[in-house]
Design a protein around this motif. Structure first.
Motif, mmCIF file in Angstrom:
data_model
loop_
_atom_site.group_PDB
_atom_site.id
_atom_site.type_symbol
_atom_site.label_atom_id
_atom_site.label_comp_id
_atom_site.label_asym_id
_atom_site.label_seq_id
_atom_site.Cartn_x
_atom_site.Cartn_y
_atom_site.Cartn_z
ATOM 1 N N LEU A 79 83.150 8.259 78.721
ATOM 2 C CA LEU A 79 82.600 7.891 80.008
ATOM 3 C C LEU A 79 81.337 7.037 79.814
ATOM 4 N N GLY A 80 80.671 6.991 78.818
ATOM 5 C CA GLY A 80 79.648 6.088 78.339
ATOM 6 C C GLY A 80 78.506 6.294 79.410
ATOM 7 N N LYS A 81 78.214 4.958 79.936
ATOM 8 C CA LYS A 81 77.328 4.734 81.219
ATOM 9 C C LYS A 81 77.645 5.405 82.386
ATOM 10 N N SER A 82 78.633 5.807 82.650
ATOM 11 C CA SER A 82 79.343 6.362 84.001
ATOM 12 C C SER A 82 79.054 7.989 83.911
ATOM 13 N N LEU A 83 78.749 8.586 82.629
ATOM 14 C CA LEU A 83 78.470 9.938 82.847
ATOM 15 C C LEU A 83 77.323 10.436 83.669
ATOM 16 N N THR A 84 77.572 11.428 84.472
ATOM 17 C CA THR A 84 76.550 12.010 85.464
ATOM 18 C C THR A 84 77.334 13.374 85.791
ATOM 19 N N PRO A 85 76.267 14.217 85.918
ATOM 20 C CA PRO A 85 76.767 15.553 86.294
ATOM 21 C C PRO A 85 76.961 15.656 87.766
ATOM 22 N N HIS A 86 76.594 14.569 88.608
ATOM 23 C CA HIS A 86 76.865 14.432 90.014
ATOM 24 C C HIS A 86 78.303 14.020 90.454
ATOM 25 N N PRO A 87 78.987 14.334 91.488
ATOM 26 C CA PRO A 87 80.184 14.076 91.763
ATOM 27 C C PRO A 87 80.400 12.638 92.295
#
Length: 154
Positions: A60-68
């Motif tokens: 995911l790289g920079k797209s990684l977030t725990p938020h949906p």
């Protein structure tokens, strides 16, 4: 309830359930010869879960977030493990949580695991709606890709 608040509550619930799986003491049900088998299953499940989590997070790289809610500069990733499942991070998390459930002696860990399974399924459905609104190709990708496990028929 707006999407931001809903997403925050889902992330909070996810982390609370993970914390319970880790911090609640073992019930001590894993005894005898069978405990060696359960220990092996637990360790393998944890290791496989962490590997899947790590590989998926790196993809995911920079797209990684725990938020949906997808980030403003996020890109849709459909290769690597994402070629087979839409949410491999959740898959890895569930596999690791299964290992913690076995290590915890099943009760009350099994309740936490089932709650986490339902929460992540709900969170994934919510996230999929948002991704379909954000990315033009998501609907086609979603039709041929499983949520947590690969689809056998594509």
């Amino acid at each position: 309830m707006n999407n931001r608040l809903k997403g925050n509550l889902l992330v909070l619930g996810q982390f609370v359930l993970i914390a319970l799986l880790i911090l609640v003491p073992s019930s001590g049900l894993n005894t005898g010869v069978f405990s060696y088998f359960l220990s092996a299953v637990s360790i393998l499940s944890l290791l496989a879960g962490f590997v899947i989590l790590g590989v998926s997070a790196l993809a995911l790289g920079k797209s990684l977030t725990p938020h949906p809610i997808p980030g403003k500069n996020a890109v849709l990733v459909t290769d690597g493990l994402y070629r087979y499942v839409k949410h491999p991070i959740y898959s890895g998390l569930l596999l690791a949580a299964f290992g913690l459930t076995i290590a915890g002696g099943f009760f009350p860990h099994a309740l936490f695991f089932v709650a986490l399974l339902f929460l992540l399924n709900y969170k994934a459905k919510f996230e999929e709606v948002l991704l379909a609104k954000t990315y033009a190709g998501y609907a086609d990708y979603s039709k041929k890709t499983g949520r947590f496990v690969p689809r056998l028929i594509r």
